[in-house]
Motif scaffolding. Structure first.
Motif, PDB file in Angstrom:
ATOM      1  N   GLN A 279       9.760  30.790   0.892  1.00  0.00           N
ATOM      2  CA  GLN A 279       9.847  29.631   1.774  1.00  0.00           C
ATOM      3  C   GLN A 279      11.245  29.556   2.377  1.00  0.00           C
ATOM      4  N   GLY A 280      11.287  29.192   3.660  1.00  0.00           N
ATOM      5  CA  GLY A 280      12.557  28.928   4.304  1.00  0.00           C
ATOM      6  C   GLY A 280      13.464  30.133   4.471  1.00  0.00           C
ATOM      7  N   LEU A 281      12.906  31.330   4.497  1.00  0.00           N
ATOM      8  CA  LEU A 281      13.705  32.543   4.645  1.00  0.00           C
ATOM      9  C   LEU A 281      14.208  32.675   6.080  1.00  0.00           C
ATOM     10  N   ASP A 282      15.515  32.956   6.242  1.00  0.00           N
ATOM     11  CA  ASP A 282      16.061  33.263   7.560  1.00  0.00           C
ATOM     12  C   ASP A 282      15.560  34.630   7.979  1.00  0.00           C
ATOM     13  N   VAL A 283      15.089  34.748   9.217  1.00  0.00           N
ATOM     14  CA  VAL A 283      14.555  36.007   9.716  1.00  0.00           C
ATOM     15  C   VAL A 283      15.221  36.357  11.043  1.00  0.00           C
TER      16      VAL A 283
ATOM     17  N   LEU B 211      15.599  37.800  18.292  1.00  0.00           N
ATOM     18  CA  LEU B 211      15.124  36.494  17.831  1.00  0.00           C
ATOM     19  C   LEU B 211      15.678  36.207  16.449  1.00  0.00           C
ATOM     20  N   CYS B 212      15.874  34.954  16.162  1.00  0.00           N
ATOM     21  CA  CYS B 212      16.211  34.550  14.809  1.00  0.00           C
ATOM     22  C   CYS B 212      15.508  33.235  14.531  1.00  0.00           C
ATOM     23  N   GLY B 213      15.309  32.959  13.272  1.00  0.00           N
ATOM     24  CA  GLY B 213      14.639  31.727  12.905  1.00  0.00           C
ATOM     25  C   GLY B 213      14.481  31.631  11.410  1.00  0.00           C
TER      26      GLY B 213
ATOM     27  N   GLN C 151      15.680  35.919  27.243  1.00  0.00           N
ATOM     28  CA  GLN C 151      16.821  36.796  26.998  1.00  0.00           C
ATOM     29  C   GLN C 151      17.653  37.017  28.266  1.00  0.00           C
ATOM     30  N   ASN C 152      17.005  36.920  29.435  1.00  0.00           N
ATOM     31  CA  ASN C 152      17.690  37.160  30.702  1.00  0.00           C
ATOM     32  C   ASN C 152      17.996  35.882  31.476  1.00  0.00           C
ATOM     33  N   PHE C 153      17.822  34.741  30.840  1.00  0.00           N
ATOM     34  CA  PHE C 153      18.054  33.455  31.494  1.00  0.00           C
ATOM     35  C   PHE C 153      19.544  33.289  31.799  1.00  0.00           C
ATOM     36  N   ASP C 154      19.836  32.861  33.017  1.00  0.00           N
ATOM     37  CA  ASP C 154      21.223  32.635  33.436  1.00  0.00           C
ATOM     38  C   ASP C 154      21.469  31.140  33.543  1.00  0.00           C
ATOM     39  N   MET C 155      22.115  30.582  32.527  1.00  0.00           N
ATOM     40  CA  MET C 155      22.361  29.141  32.479  1.00  0.00           C
ATOM     41  C   MET C 155      23.235  28.676  33.645  1.00  0.00           C
ATOM     42  N   ASP C 156      24.126  29.533  34.093  1.00  0.00           N
ATOM     43  CA  ASP C 156      25.026  29.148  35.183  1.00  0.00           C
ATOM     44  C   ASP C 156      24.298  28.922  36.503  1.00  0.00           C
ATOM     45  N   SER C 157      23.150  29.571  36.680  1.00  0.00           N
ATOM     46  CA  SER C 157      22.419  29.402  37.936  1.00  0.00           C
ATOM     47  C   SER C 157      21.257  28.409  37.816  1.00  0.00           C
TER      48      SER C 157
END
Length: 120
Positions: free
Chosen positions: A2-6, A13-15, A96-102
């Motif tokens: 339970q609750g393992l970081d992956v 991806l992480c979670g 993964q390719n999202f550009d927050m600045d734009s």
């Protein structure tokens, strides 16, 4: 477990998983109440499945569990639902390719509810 970081190197991806039964290869995500399973829910458990597999675990089954009404919702493995898996990969690629600045917010009401609001 339970609750393992992956983490997934391939998909970046992480979670954290909810519950994984190693002997059965069963990955389960519990929710208080499930009325509708949305694509985002399926993408969440796909990500967890991929991460576990990259970490060397064998995942044979996926499911959601609604504990208010004690209902189980089996989910096909990513390789068993090609259309949904392709959507998952496309969404992940866009993230993964999202550009927050734009990025230009278009719905102020929705943005107020967003957990990423501070970044905008």
């Amino acid at each position: 477990m339970q609750g393992l970081d992956v983490y997934s190197d391939e998909y970046k991806l992480c979670g954290k998983i909810d519950i994984f039964d190693i002997e059965k290869g069963l990955l389960a995500e519990r929710k208080k109440y499930i009325n509708i399973l949305y694509e985002r829910n399926i993408f969440q458990i796909y990500g967890q499945c991929i991460c576990l597999r990259e970490m060397g675990y064998t995942v044979k089954q996926l499911r959601f569990y609604s504990y208010d009404d004690n209902k189980v919702y089996p989910i096909p493995l990513p390789e068993d639902d090609e259309q949904m898996f392709e959507k998952f990969k496309a969404i992940n690629n866009a993230m993964q390719n999202f550009d927050m600045d734009s990025f230009i917010p278009t719905d102020e009401r929705r943005c107020k509810q967003c957990i990423y609001n501070d970044f905008c």
